[in-house]
Design an enzyme around this catalytic site. Sequence first.
Site, PDB file in Angstrom:
ATOM      1  CG  HIS A  62      -0.311   0.095   2.534  1.00  0.00           C
ATOM      2  ND1 HIS A  62       0.471  -0.933   3.041  1.00  0.00           N
ATOM      3  CD2 HIS A  62      -0.306   1.069   3.483  1.00  0.00           C
ATOM      4  CE1 HIS A  62       0.911  -0.594   4.250  1.00  0.00           C
ATOM      5  NE2 HIS A  62       0.457   0.619   4.530  1.00  0.00           N
ATOM      6  CG  HIS A  64       0.142   4.533   4.781  1.00  0.00           C
ATOM      7  ND1 HIS A  64      -0.730   3.822   5.583  1.00  0.00           N
ATOM      8  CD2 HIS A  64      -0.488   5.726   4.519  1.00  0.00           C
ATOM      9  CE1 HIS A  64      -1.826   4.539   5.795  1.00  0.00           C
ATOM     10  NE2 HIS A  64      -1.706   5.691   5.155  1.00  0.00           N
ATOM     11  CG  ASP A  66       5.082   2.726   7.226  1.00  0.00           C
ATOM     12  OD1 ASP A  66       4.216   3.110   6.414  1.00  0.00           O
ATOM     13  OD2 ASP A  66       4.813   1.968   8.183  1.00  0.00           O
ATOM     14  CG  HIS A  67       4.287  -0.303   4.146  1.00  0.00           C
ATOM     15  ND1 HIS A  67       4.268  -1.650   4.433  1.00  0.00           N
ATOM     16  CD2 HIS A  67       3.813   0.340   5.245  1.00  0.00           C
ATOM     17  CE1 HIS A  67       3.791  -1.814   5.667  1.00  0.00           C
ATOM     18  NE2 HIS A  67       3.511  -0.623   6.171  1.00  0.00           N
ATOM     19  CG  HIS A 183      -4.238   0.286   6.213  1.00  0.00           C
ATOM     20  ND1 HIS A 183      -4.098   0.246   7.585  1.00  0.00           N
ATOM     21  CD2 HIS A 183      -3.191   1.037   5.746  1.00  0.00           C
ATOM     22  CE1 HIS A 183      -3.015   0.928   7.935  1.00  0.00           C
ATOM     23  NE2 HIS A 183      -2.463   1.423   6.840  1.00  0.00           N
ATOM     24  CG  ASP A 254       0.490  -1.501   7.478  1.00  0.00           C
ATOM     25  OD1 ASP A 254       1.257  -2.471   7.564  1.00  0.00           O
ATOM     26  OD2 ASP A 254       0.844  -0.326   7.685  1.00  0.00           O
ATOM     27  CG  HIS A 314       3.680  -3.021  10.332  1.00  0.00           C
ATOM     28  ND1 HIS A 314       2.753  -2.271  11.016  1.00  0.00           N
ATOM     29  CD2 HIS A 314       4.148  -2.219   9.334  1.00  0.00           C
ATOM     30  CE1 HIS A 314       2.635  -1.077  10.452  1.00  0.00           C
ATOM     31  NE2 HIS A 314       3.476  -1.025   9.419  1.00  0.00           N
TER      32      HIS A 314
END
Length: 363
Positions: A62, A64, A66-67, A183, A254, A314
């Site tokens: 996805h 975001h 941090d990914h 999410h 997530d 995570h």
Amino acid sequence: MSMDITFLGTGSAYPSPSRGASALVLRREGECWLFDCGEGTQTQLMRSHLRAGRITKIFITHLHGDHFFGLPGLLCTLSLQSNPDPTKPPKIDVYGPLGLGNFIWRSMELSHSQLLFPYCVHELVPTRDQCPAEEFKEFSDLDRDEGSPQGAQRRILYLDPAENSYLLVEDEQLVVKAFRLFHRIPSFGFVVEEKPRPGKLNVQKLKDLGLQPGPLYGKLKNGTAVVLESGVTISPSDVLEDPVPGRKICILGDCSGVVGDAARKLCWRADVLIHEATLDDSQEEKARERGHSTPRMASGFARLCEVKQLVLTHFSQRYKPAAQRGEGDLDITQLKRQAEAVLGGPEVVLAEDFMTMEIPMKK
């Protein structure tokens, strides 16, 4: 055929000295597939036993940061290290939500970077029920191909309404599909499943039928019927034992839950299920508000799917690895105990940076 998983980053939100941002590598016969690419992933790769140059596919769960904030830098490094021979260029396939291609191309354009190898971005078009209504962004203008940079290709993937999933890769040996997760923004899970291998030949039965060891054994093993000089036809089903199931690995982004029934079907009896557990069970309300899971939630899905092994990852950066836990730090092992209380039999593992798991072949 060897297969293993190496975790490069097991923390949430941001990289820290104790946990890198989300990233893991599935390695199969030397070829590396990267799942998520948080900030600092290429540094984590350099600290590991893996070779970045072996990466051929990248899957982003996805959008975001941090990914996937580490993706432009990693691609540029791979380009610098690529073979300049235009007749034998490497190719990288990148899979992720709609908008990922635009992010890569704009990053390259604004930084005046050019990737020296061909690549293709496969973008999954999400559905509105994958996140809260107020958080969903249409991005409908991004599904029109207005021309990709030189060396780049684009492929738009829509949900298969019959299968309720997305077919990403399929060849003679394996299949890769994506399924929807819930999410704060649309998120996806991926399942990598090997196709069944032919069973063993019943050599004694073949000899009894008058067929001695030789090239015809190979044809039967590969699924081709053979005709003896006597005119007798031997079908593979007559002399092959039951097929040997392939390995199945499920990697979820997530989420606080799944969307539709595909996730359970695709993850059914997986050898390994990798699921986020950002907060412990006492923080479930906060986890759900933020679109995340706790050990109880993760193990509930694992139990529903009857998986063989659950790997939690995570983690909030407040949970330090057991070996680095200091006075006042929260106990990471409580997450394992909470998952085990729900799951019972199957093994529960807490992922740590640079941990490698072997996935043995089935017999």
